[in-house]
Scaffold this motif. Structure first.
Motif, mmCIF file in Angstrom:
data_model
loop_
_atom_site.group_PDB
_atom_site.id
_atom_site.type_symbol
_atom_site.label_atom_id
_atom_site.label_comp_id
_atom_site.label_asym_id
_atom_site.label_seq_id
_atom_site.Cartn_x
_atom_site.Cartn_y
_atom_site.Cartn_z
ATOM 1 N N VAL A 18 -2.062 6.928 2.302
ATOM 2 C CA VAL A 18 -1.072 6.965 1.229
ATOM 3 C C VAL A 18 -1.391 8.116 0.272
ATOM 4 O O VAL A 18 -0.780 8.244 -0.776
ATOM 5 N N VAL A 53 5.702 3.169 3.753
ATOM 6 C CA VAL A 53 5.293 2.217 2.714
ATOM 7 C C VAL A 53 6.389 1.171 2.507
ATOM 8 O O VAL A 53 6.109 -0.034 2.412
ATOM 9 N N VAL A 58 3.981 -2.026 1.669
ATOM 10 C CA VAL A 58 2.651 -1.708 1.157
ATOM 11 C C VAL A 58 2.792 -1.305 -0.302
ATOM 12 O O VAL A 58 3.768 -0.674 -0.685
ATOM 13 N N SER A 59 1.817 -1.669 -1.094
ATOM 14 C CA SER A 59 1.802 -1.186 -2.471
ATOM 15 C C SER A 59 0.570 -0.308 -2.647
ATOM 16 O O SER A 59 -0.476 -0.561 -2.045
ATOM 17 N N TYR A 60 0.717 0.731 -3.464
ATOM 18 C CA TYR A 60 -0.417 1.601 -3.745
ATOM 19 C C TYR A 60 -0.193 2.301 -5.075
ATOM 20 O O TYR A 60 0.924 2.368 -5.581
ATOM 21 N N HIS A 75 -4.760 0.400 -2.809
ATOM 22 C CA HIS A 75 -3.650 0.010 -1.934
ATOM 23 C C HIS A 75 -3.852 -1.400 -1.407
ATOM 24 O O HIS A 75 -4.959 -1.913 -1.368
ATOM 25 N N SER A 76 -2.744 -1.998 -1.017
ATOM 26 C CA SER A 76 -2.815 -3.321 -0.398
ATOM 27 C C SER A 76 -3.348 -3.171 1.018
ATOM 28 O O SER A 76 -3.415 -2.074 1.563
#
Length: 77
Positions: A18, A53, A58-60, A75-76
């Motif tokens: 990411v 993402v 996904v979270s970041y 990040h997750s």
């Protein structure tokens, strides 16, 4: 991946960065090598990264750069 039996030979684990600006191809290769030959590192443009993402939810986030320009990326899993 011994639990996969014969499927282990054809299974790949994908690590997608990411932080493509900082994670060069060489840096990804070095990182994934530590996990073994079944792990492949991928990077893309900012647009491609955002697309994957969203797709995989996904979270970041990236922290503020310090005096040397270094920053932490969270990040997750």
């Amino acid at each position: 991946m011994p639990g996969l039996g014969a499927d282990a030979a054809v299974t790949r684990i994908l690590f997608v960065t990411v932080d493509p600006r900082r994670d060069t191809v060489a840096r990804l290769a070095q990182s994934t090598h530590a996990f073994g030959p079944a792990v492949v590192g991928l990077r893309g443009s900012a647009r491609q990264t955002e697309a994957i993402v969203r797709r995989y939810r996904v979270s970041y986030s990236a922290g503020k750069p310090d005096a040397r320009g270094d920053y932490e990326v969270m990040h997750s899993s």
